[in-house]
Design an enzyme around this catalytic site. Structure first.
Site, PDB file in Angstrom:
ATOM      1  N   TYR A   1      67.147  24.435  -7.723  1.00 17.86           N
ATOM      2  CA  TYR A   1      66.962  23.443  -8.794  1.00 17.86           C
ATOM      3  C   TYR A   1      68.105  23.431  -9.816  1.00 17.86           C
ATOM      4  O   TYR A   1      67.958  22.884 -10.894  1.00 17.86           O
ATOM      5  CB  TYR A   1      65.672  23.694  -9.590  1.00 17.86           C
ATOM      6  CG  TYR A   1      64.481  24.170  -8.817  1.00 17.86           C
ATOM      7  CD1 TYR A   1      63.810  23.329  -7.937  1.00 17.86           C
ATOM      8  CD2 TYR A   1      63.999  25.474  -8.982  1.00 17.86           C
ATOM      9  CE1 TYR A   1      62.700  23.777  -7.239  1.00 17.86           C
ATOM     10  CE2 TYR A   1      62.882  25.919  -8.291  1.00 17.86           C
ATOM     11  CZ  TYR A   1      62.239  25.064  -7.411  1.00 17.86           C
ATOM     12  OH  TYR A   1      61.140  25.513  -6.728  1.00 17.86           O
TER      13      TYR A   1
ATOM     14  N   ARG B   1      66.239  30.100  -7.681  1.00 17.36           N
ATOM     15  CA  ARG B   1      66.036  28.901  -8.491  1.00 17.36           C
ATOM     16  C   ARG B   1      67.316  28.157  -8.841  1.00 17.36           C
ATOM     17  O   ARG B   1      67.294  26.955  -9.045  1.00 17.36           O
ATOM     18  CB  ARG B   1      65.221  29.226  -9.752  1.00 17.36           C
ATOM     19  CG  ARG B   1      63.793  29.696  -9.412  1.00 17.36           C
ATOM     20  CD  ARG B   1      62.866  29.786 -10.607  1.00 17.36           C
ATOM     21  NE  ARG B   1      62.499  28.491 -11.119  1.00 17.36           N
ATOM     22  CZ  ARG B   1      63.036  27.929 -12.185  1.00 17.36           C
ATOM     23  NH1 ARG B   1      63.952  28.576 -12.883  1.00 17.36           N
ATOM     24  NH2 ARG B   1      62.663  26.732 -12.575  1.00 17.36           N
TER      25      ARG B   1
ATOM     26  N   GLU C   1      45.644  24.889 -15.807  1.00 15.78           N
ATOM     27  CA  GLU C   1      46.232  25.851 -14.880  1.00 15.78           C
ATOM     28  C   GLU C   1      47.675  26.206 -15.211  1.00 15.78           C
ATOM     29  O   GLU C   1      48.586  25.931 -14.416  1.00 15.78           O
ATOM     30  CB  GLU C   1      46.206  25.268 -13.466  1.00 15.78           C
ATOM     31  CG  GLU C   1      44.834  24.885 -13.001  1.00 15.78           C
ATOM     32  CD  GLU C   1      44.841  24.151 -11.674  1.00 15.78           C
ATOM     33  OE1 GLU C   1      43.908  24.349 -10.894  1.00 15.78           O
ATOM     34  OE2 GLU C   1      45.800  23.381 -11.425  1.00 15.78           O
ATOM     35  N   PRO C   2      47.919  26.819 -16.349  1.00 15.04           N
ATOM     36  CA  PRO C   2      49.296  27.212 -16.640  1.00 15.04           C
ATOM     37  C   PRO C   2      49.715  28.418 -15.797  1.00 15.04           C
ATOM     38  O   PRO C   2      48.931  29.350 -15.603  1.00 15.04           O
ATOM     39  CB  PRO C   2      49.243  27.589 -18.129  1.00 15.04           C
ATOM     40  CG  PRO C   2      47.819  27.929 -18.396  1.00 15.04           C
ATOM     41  CD  PRO C   2      46.963  27.201 -17.401  1.00 15.04           C
ATOM     42  N   GLY C   3      50.910  28.394 -15.276  1.00 12.32           N
ATOM     43  CA  GLY C   3      51.423  29.533 -14.514  1.00 12.32           C
ATOM     44  C   GLY C   3      52.678  30.060 -15.184  1.00 12.32           C
ATOM     45  O   GLY C   3      52.704  31.125 -15.799  1.00 12.32           O
ATOM     46  N   ARG C   4      53.724  29.218 -15.131  1.00  6.86           N
ATOM     47  CA  ARG C   4      55.026  29.591 -15.666  1.00  6.86           C
ATOM     48  C   ARG C   4      54.953  30.108 -17.105  1.00  6.86           C
ATOM     49  O   ARG C   4      55.573  31.110 -17.451  1.00  6.86           O
ATOM     50  CB  ARG C   4      55.936  28.360 -15.626  1.00  6.86           C
ATOM     51  CG  ARG C   4      57.384  28.637 -15.981  1.00  6.86           C
ATOM     52  CD  ARG C   4      58.131  27.305 -16.198  1.00  6.86           C
ATOM     53  NE  ARG C   4      57.975  26.364 -15.129  1.00  6.86           N
ATOM     54  CZ  ARG C   4      58.778  26.266 -14.069  1.00  6.86           C
ATOM     55  NH1 ARG C   4      59.829  27.053 -13.965  1.00  6.86           N
ATOM     56  NH2 ARG C   4      58.556  25.362 -13.140  1.00  6.86           N
TER      57      ARG C   4
ATOM     58  N   CYS D   1      75.425  35.805   1.863  1.00 10.27           N
ATOM     59  CA  CYS D   1      76.557  35.174   2.522  1.00 10.27           C
ATOM     60  C   CYS D   1      76.480  33.670   2.427  1.00 10.27           C
ATOM     61  O   CYS D   1      76.292  32.994   3.433  1.00 10.27           O
ATOM     62  CB  CYS D   1      76.593  35.600   3.977  1.00 10.27           C
ATOM     63  SG  CYS D   1      77.641  37.023   4.159  1.00 10.27           S
ATOM     64  N   GLU D   2      76.536  33.146   1.214  1.00 13.53           N
ATOM     65  CA  GLU D   2      76.727  31.707   1.072  1.00 13.53           C
ATOM     66  C   GLU D   2      77.175  31.373  -0.335  1.00 13.53           C
ATOM     67  O   GLU D   2      76.772  32.020  -1.303  1.00 13.53           O
ATOM     68  CB  GLU D   2      75.506  30.918   1.530  1.00 13.53           C
ATOM     69  CG  GLU D   2      74.268  30.970   0.726  1.00 13.53           C
ATOM     70  CD  GLU D   2      73.212  30.054   1.369  1.00 13.53           C
ATOM     71  OE1 GLU D   2      72.629  30.465   2.372  1.00 13.53           O
ATOM     72  OE2 GLU D   2      73.026  28.928   0.862  1.00 13.53           O
TER      73      GLU D   2
ATOM     74  N   TYR E   1      58.070  32.319 -10.650  1.00 18.97           N
ATOM     75  CA  TYR E   1      58.747  31.726  -9.499  1.00 18.97           C
ATOM     76  C   TYR E   1      60.047  32.461  -9.146  1.00 18.97           C
ATOM     77  O   TYR E   1      61.007  31.850  -8.691  1.00 18.97           O
ATOM     78  CB  TYR E   1      59.004  30.227  -9.739  1.00 18.97           C
ATOM     79  CG  TYR E   1      57.747  29.464 -10.068  1.00 18.97           C
ATOM     80  CD1 TYR E   1      56.768  29.273  -9.095  1.00 18.97           C
ATOM     81  CD2 TYR E   1      57.510  28.971 -11.352  1.00 18.97           C
ATOM     82  CE1 TYR E   1      55.599  28.596  -9.395  1.00 18.97           C
ATOM     83  CE2 TYR E   1      56.338  28.294 -11.655  1.00 18.97           C
ATOM     84  CZ  TYR E   1      55.384  28.107 -10.672  1.00 18.97           C
ATOM     85  OH  TYR E   1      54.223  27.446 -10.976  1.00 18.97           O
TER      86      TYR E   1
END
Ligand code: LLP
Length: 434
Positions: free
Chosen positions: A337, A333, A293-296, A364-365, A393
């Site tokens: 992360y 991301r 199940e590769p996604g990235r 605003c952060e 993602y």
């Protein structure tokens, strides 16, 4: 940058994707903009599919659609002949809405809701991956109601600690996913699921984490799963037809990562196939149908996010910020992360990088950054800024934080670009407000 035919610098020093300059894309569609290279996605699907068949035999690549989900990606992946992994009613509904074949869908999740399970059962989704006892009870009951026997797998935690960010590790002892093999939980669950009248337990599933480069982690996962298949065979005479080893193959984001061509990505699959072939023979197991199940790695490097530089803030002797017209609402991301990206200036690809910048979003952060400390040519307001390897993602994790609009997505192939996800409007933002 991991250059290729469809992501390269042209003679005029301009960045091109799929045969179109990023400049032209910005003129036609505005910024911020998610740009996706369809040829890359198709190549990855084809190479993975072929490698699985030639190196292993019977099996199915199921694209992990959490990486990037919209109608068009299910159409593309379906045309390539591979399957899909879905993790919510929303992903499942999107796939089914374009006629994605249910017999090639695998449905995951640690807390699938009643209505999500029903949607899957009613539409004959091929595999549902169980992650708890009560889910097995619920699914069994739903299947009785619809008079169906459902093929299921059980999510197993093989206890492999892979080298990646701890938020995307999934097979450590304290994981919220799956039944641990070492504690005996997995064995108990297998015996329990075997007794469900309307469930047909065909095999097991594991996924050790994401953005993993070490082949030995995947080999270890395969070894531990086949050890467990052997235990079940020897102790309980249970043999399975299917084995799903998940996804997680690492891709190139920055110079911290190794660069691979599409063909080289196939090595991940070759390694798993070889490990598995040997393990099956050695342990005297029946050869299971192998799902990966590769996604990235299918969509990640296909994506480039295009922004326009706005305000530039120079804090003398400390930092230079470029604020862009996007931010954590289109790419969370970095905030989540501390992810690293390659940032380039599409119209100044041959200009020597001379200034260190941090790319800030417009939310605003203070944590709303896209990348830190990148060397770029000197930037002025209005310059285009491209962030590479944002196909996975990013769109799928986007939000309307601060009521910002999620950018549109264009799919590019052979010098042509088409919108596959429309730009949001302010009316979309207030649509569900009462
Ligand atoms: N199969 C299962 C059961 C999964 O949980 C995942 C990813 C995959 C396959 C696909 O893994 P991939 O080949 O894409 O690495 N949001 C994080 C990634 C979370 C991955 C979750 N599961 C990120 O942006 O890095």
């Amino acid at each position: 940058m991991n250059e290729r035919d469809t992501l390269c610098v042209n003679q005029n020093g301009q960045l091109e994707i799929g045969g179109i300059t990023l400049k032209k894309l910005s003129e036609d569609f505005g910024t911020p903009l998610y740009c996706m290279d369809q040829t890359y996605i198709e190549n990855m699907c084809a190479i993975y599919d072929k490698t699985l068949k030639t190196e292993y035999g019977d099996g199915l690549i199921c694209y992990a659609s959490k990486a990037f989900s919209c109608k068009e990606i299910y159409r593309i992946v379906n045309c390539c002949g591979i399957g899909a992994d879905v993790v919510s009613g929303g992903e499942l509904y999107t796939a089914l809405s374009v006629g994605f074949p249910a017999e090639k869908i695998c449905f995951h999740g640690n807390n699938k809701l009643e209505n999500e399970l029903e949607l899957a059962v009613k539409n004959n989704v091929k595999y549902i991956v169980l992650d708890s006892y009560t889910e097995a009870d619920d699914l069994d009951r739903i299947c009785q109601k619809y008079n169906k026997i459902q093929d299921v797998l059980i999510r197993v935690n093989p206890g492999v600690e892979a080298h990646t960010h701890h938020f995307v590790q999934t097979a450590t002892v304290d994981s919220k996913f799956g039944f641990s093999i070492s504690s005996g939980e997995a064995e108990q669950m297998v015996l329990s699921a075997k007794n469900k009248k309307n469930l047909n337990l065909v095999g097991l599933h594991c996924h050790i984490g994401s953005q993993i480069f070490e082949n030995k982690s995947f080999s270890l996962g395969a070894e531990k799963m086949t050890d467990f298949y052997k235990l079940l065979k020897d102790k309980h005479s249970i043999e399975f037809d299917v084995l799903n080893l998940g996804g997680g193959f690492g891709i190139y984001y920055s110079n911290d990562d190794s660069k691979k061509t599409c063909e080289e990505y196939a090595d991940y699959i070759k390694n798993i196939a070889q490990t598995l072939n040997t393990a099956i023979q050695k342990k005297g197991l029946k050869k299971p149908f192998l799902i990966l199940e590769p996604g990235r790695s299918i969509v990640g490097e296909a994506g480039v996010t295009l922004y326009t530089a706005g305000r530039i803030k120079t804090i003398k002797d400390v930092k230079n910020y470029i604020a862009v017209d996007g931010g954590m609402f289109d790419n969370p991301r970095f905030a989540l992360y501390q992810a690293k990206y390659t940032v380039v200036v599409p119209e100044k690809m041959n200009v020597k990088p001379s200034v260190k910048y941090s790319i800030a979003g417009k939310c605003c952060e203070s944590g709303d950054l896209i990348a830190e400390d990148c060397y770029l040519p000197e930037i002025v307001e209005g310059d285009l800024i491209a962030v590479l390897s944002t196909g996975a993602y990013n769109y799928s994790m986007s939000s309307n934080y601060n009521r910002n609009l999620v950018p549109p997505v264009v799919m590019i192939k052979d010098g042509k670009a088409k919108i596959v996800v429309k730009k949001q409007s302010y009316d979309d933002i207030i649509r569900n407000d009462v």
